[in-house]
Design an enzyme around this catalytic site. Sequence first.
Site, PDB file in Angstrom:
ATOM      1  N   CYS A 147      49.757  28.483  29.180  1.00  0.00           N
ATOM      2  CA  CYS A 147      50.159  27.854  30.562  1.00  0.00           C
ATOM      3  C   CYS A 147      50.257  26.240  30.372  1.00  0.00           C
ATOM      4  O   CYS A 147      51.546  25.812  30.480  1.00  0.00           O
ATOM      5  CB  CYS A 147      49.248  28.122  31.525  1.00  0.00           C
ATOM      6  SG  CYS A 147      48.972  29.776  32.055  1.00  0.00           S
ATOM      7  N   GLY A 188      45.751  24.123  24.557  1.00  0.00           N
ATOM      8  CA  GLY A 188      46.765  24.841  24.211  1.00  0.00           C
ATOM      9  C   GLY A 188      46.808  25.949  25.305  1.00  0.00           C
ATOM     10  O   GLY A 188      46.651  25.826  26.611  1.00  0.00           O
ATOM     11  N   PHE A 244      37.148  19.455  33.586  1.00  0.00           N
ATOM     12  CA  PHE A 244      38.266  19.244  32.906  1.00  0.00           C
ATOM     13  C   PHE A 244      38.235  17.751  32.280  1.00  0.00           C
ATOM     14  O   PHE A 244      39.134  16.998  32.347  1.00  0.00           O
ATOM     15  CB  PHE A 244      39.469  19.234  33.638  1.00  0.00           C
ATOM     16  CG  PHE A 244      39.994  20.712  33.546  1.00  0.00           C
ATOM     17  CD1 PHE A 244      41.155  20.956  32.663  1.00  0.00           C
ATOM     18  CD2 PHE A 244      39.517  21.635  34.338  1.00  0.00           C
ATOM     19  CE1 PHE A 244      41.244  22.345  32.288  1.00  0.00           C
ATOM     20  CE2 PHE A 244      39.931  22.698  34.388  1.00  0.00           C
ATOM     21  CZ  PHE A 244      40.878  23.534  33.334  1.00  0.00           C
ATOM     22  N   GLU A 298      42.193  32.358  31.952  1.00  0.00           N
ATOM     23  CA  GLU A 298      41.534  33.358  30.919  1.00  0.00           C
ATOM     24  C   GLU A 298      40.436  32.975  30.507  1.00  0.00           C
ATOM     25  O   GLU A 298      39.906  31.957  30.458  1.00  0.00           O
ATOM     26  CB  GLU A 298      42.497  33.457  29.574  1.00  0.00           C
ATOM     27  CG  GLU A 298      44.038  34.133  30.211  1.00  0.00           C
ATOM     28  CD  GLU A 298      44.861  33.967  28.807  1.00  0.00           C
ATOM     29  OE1 GLU A 298      44.484  33.684  27.913  1.00  0.00           O
ATOM     30  OE2 GLU A 298      46.418  33.775  29.150  1.00  0.00           O
ATOM     31  N   GLY A 339      38.844  16.555  23.009  1.00  0.00           N
ATOM     32  CA  GLY A 339      38.968  17.733  22.075  1.00  0.00           C
ATOM     33  C   GLY A 339      40.192  17.668  21.151  1.00  0.00           C
ATOM     34  O   GLY A 339      40.691  16.541  20.894  1.00  0.00           O
TER      35      GLY A 339
HETATM   36  N1  LIG Z   1      47.625  33.866  31.305  1.00  0.00           N
HETATM   37  C1  LIG Z   1      47.313  33.013  32.286  1.00  0.00           C
HETATM   38  O1  LIG Z   1      46.239  32.688  32.019  1.00  0.00           O
HETATM   39  C2  LIG Z   1      48.262  32.747  33.390  1.00  0.00           C
HETATM   40  C3  LIG Z   1      47.562  32.134  34.501  1.00  0.00           C
HETATM   41  C4  LIG Z   1      48.210  31.911  35.550  1.00  0.00           C
HETATM   42  C5  LIG Z   1      49.799  32.202  35.707  1.00  0.00           C
HETATM   43  N2  LIG Z   1      50.241  32.829  34.292  1.00  0.00           N
HETATM   44  C6  LIG Z   1      51.460  32.840  34.581  1.00  0.00           C
HETATM   45  O2  LIG Z   1      51.935  34.503  34.760  1.00  0.00           O
HETATM   46  C7  LIG Z   1      52.943  35.055  33.986  1.00  0.00           C
HETATM   47  C8  LIG Z   1      52.430  36.167  33.282  1.00  0.00           C
HETATM   48  O3  LIG Z   1      51.454  35.534  32.221  1.00  0.00           O
HETATM   49  P1  LIG Z   1      50.793  36.669  31.361  1.00  0.00           P
HETATM   50  O4  LIG Z   1      49.774  35.561  30.393  1.00  0.00           O
HETATM   51  O5  LIG Z   1      50.095  37.650  31.850  1.00  0.00           O
HETATM   52  O6  LIG Z   1      51.771  37.045  30.400  1.00  0.00           O
HETATM   53  P2  LIG Z   1      51.651  38.431  29.279  1.00  0.00           P
HETATM   54  O7  LIG Z   1      52.710  38.087  28.306  1.00  0.00           O
HETATM   55  O8  LIG Z   1      50.346  38.440  28.949  1.00  0.00           O
HETATM   56  O9  LIG Z   1      52.254  39.610  30.388  1.00  0.00           O
HETATM   57  C9  LIG Z   1      53.478  39.883  30.637  1.00  0.00           C
HETATM   58  C10 LIG Z   1      53.982  41.291  30.398  1.00  0.00           C
HETATM   59  O10 LIG Z   1      55.224  41.594  31.184  1.00  0.00           O
HETATM   60  C11 LIG Z   1      55.725  42.451  30.447  1.00  0.00           C
HETATM   61  N3  LIG Z   1      57.150  42.669  30.735  1.00  0.00           N
HETATM   62  C12 LIG Z   1      58.306  41.747  30.212  1.00  0.00           C
HETATM   63  N4  LIG Z   1      59.426  41.973  30.773  1.00  0.00           N
HETATM   64  C13 LIG Z   1      59.106  43.158  31.505  1.00  0.00           C
HETATM   65  C14 LIG Z   1      60.118  44.315  32.135  1.00  0.00           C
HETATM   66  N5  LIG Z   1      61.061  43.847  32.360  1.00  0.00           N
HETATM   67  N6  LIG Z   1      59.491  45.041  32.983  1.00  0.00           N
HETATM   68  C15 LIG Z   1      58.144  45.425  33.001  1.00  0.00           C
HETATM   69  N7  LIG Z   1      57.345  44.574  32.080  1.00  0.00           N
HETATM   70  C16 LIG Z   1      57.537  43.386  31.482  1.00  0.00           C
HETATM   71  C17 LIG Z   1      55.419  42.355  28.963  1.00  0.00           C
HETATM   72  O11 LIG Z   1      55.434  43.614  28.273  1.00  0.00           O
HETATM   73  C18 LIG Z   1      54.032  41.758  29.078  1.00  0.00           C
HETATM   74  O12 LIG Z   1      52.960  42.993  28.867  1.00  0.00           O
HETATM   75  C19 LIG Z   1      53.610  33.900  33.385  1.00  0.00           C
HETATM   76  O13 LIG Z   1      54.516  33.092  34.169  1.00  0.00           O
HETATM   77  C20 LIG Z   1      52.244  32.800  33.337  1.00  0.00           C
HETATM   78  O14 LIG Z   1      52.799  31.581  33.130  1.00  0.00           O
HETATM   79  C21 LIG Z   1      49.354  33.094  33.500  1.00  0.00           C
END
Ligand SMILES: NC(=O)c1ccc[n+]([C@@H]2O[C@H](COP(=O)([O-])OP(=O)(O)OC[C@H]3O[C@@H](n4cnc5c(N)ncnc54)[C@H](O)[C@@H]3O)[C@@H](O)[C@H]2O)c1
Length: 472
Positions: free
Chosen positions: A271, A268, A260, A159, A264
């Site tokens: 992930c 958090g 990395f 992010e 700090g």
């Molecule tokens: N955020 C990051 O930096 C990041 C990086 C790499 C991997 N990931 C992984 O990717 C995955 C998603 O993370 P995120 O941060 O995008 O999550 P997020 O919470 O921002 O988004 C998830 C979305 O899925 C939707 N959702 C839930 N159930 C649903 C359903 N049944 N049908 C349709 N939509 C549905 C939610 O409303 C939400 O908008 C997680 O497993 C996370 O660990 C996240």
Amino acid sequence: MKISIVGAGYVGLVTGGCLAELGHQVMCIDSDAAKVATLNAAGLPIYEPGLQELMARNRAEGRIHFTTDMAQAVEHGEVIFIAVGTPSKEDGSADLQHVLAVATQIGRHLKKFKVIVNKSTVPVGTAYRVQKCLQDELNKRGIQESLFEVISNPEFLKEGAAIKDFMHPDRIVIGLDASPNYNTVHQKMELLYSSFNRHHARTIWMDVRSAELTKYAANAMLATRISFMNEIANLSDLLGADIDSIRRGIGADQRIGHDFLYAGTGYGGSCFPKDTRALIQTALDCGSQMKVVSAVENVNDQQKTLLVSRLTYHFGQDLQGLKFAIWGLSFKPNTDDMREAPSRIIIQELLKRGATVSAFDPLASKEGLEAVSHDTQDAEALSRFSLAETAYEAADNADALLVVTEWKTFHHPDFEMLKECMNQPLILDGRNLYDPKMLQDLGIAYQGIGRRNQLALNFKAGAHIQQEATSA
Ligand SMILES: NC(=O)c1ccc[n+]([C@@H]2O[C@H](COP(=O)([O-])OP(=O)(O)OC[C@H]3O[C@@H](n4cnc5c(N)ncnc54)[C@H](O)[C@@H]3O)[C@@H](O)[C@H]2O)c1
């Protein structure tokens, strides 16, 4: 290629926007109708640098659409990504309810062959469970044909730099097992990601279980570097060494590298904390232990309370009548994400001890207030928390300033103005943004993390470690 993406969050929207930018026809589906309405009204439910412009361009060119209708999304995509959340359960394991619910919903609407790509971070064996949910739904409809292949394609974006990470990946990991569909799926995924492989092949093919574990291993390794550096920083405090010199000294070793290595207030975000916990739980489920990762987690938990321990060492446990300024709420700069942000722990600990807290964040004020309101059960304690319009307003009359997130706007504050507006000029720098010597010369009491300047504050180095030991 026609792509559907289930889950319009940080990963889903960046994946969708970037694939549309490459010319693919993308449909994003989310069960949250409010989010989809925002997206359809040309808004964005999250902040990610560059995403607004990317979306606007691709919306205008008709390459990206948003819906809540799963039937439409399943019909649309040859490849369907699952990118929904996998938060921690109480025991630390990954909660797969959203992933499995999506698999069931897809199964209900499946009519012809689709590649189902798991992009969510999920424990080993999840692809098999997704496959079972899909097949159960097909069985209910009496369909025996092989209408899908479930593969793993974990996401590594960060992010705050997500678009750059997606568009310039170090590698693309794809887990695909041997099956009659192997060649079809391999070709489709090669084509989908071909833009990234033009200079040299970035796709690393492996079996599904290895791909699932690769994501956890990567996050655990990065979290390990952070906790390791935090431990060395805390030791530096005890020994009068400087972590920034040490960071440069070890980072120059090519086997280690510079990334990395910043000490700090702890990691958090959405992930590292949940993924390290899930990995620990996965090992326990196999009758094994992740001893290094468990230690990484313990060090991080302790690190999140370090600034408060230093304050209580200075002011005593009762912080009533004192006001503290917090600079930075989001878990890192350039995002509005408050998931497991260290600021949340720090604010809770301060409010619990009777302090008044004024916080400023350039972007995550709304999300920060929601998070603090969620965390603070006691209405009286919550009444002692406020958001400031500017960094200096937060610091006005404060007994100490805590720098928690390294937003660029905090890099060069007007220290004279801070001295004037604060009740006492005391800065606890949780991100080592400032030069200790310069602040000492300015007459500002200052303590960073592992920065050889303890005497300025008369803090006993490592006080928090000794306090923990006494209270244990
Ligand atoms: N955020 C990051 O930096 C990041 C990086 C790499 C991997 N990931 C992984 O990717 C995955 C998603 O993370 P995120 O941060 O995008 O999550 P997020 O919470 O921002 O988004 C998830 C979305 O899925 C939707 N959702 C839930 N159930 C649903 C359903 N049944 N049908 C349709 N939509 C549905 C939610 O409303 C939400 O908008 C997680 O497993 C996370 O660990 C996240």
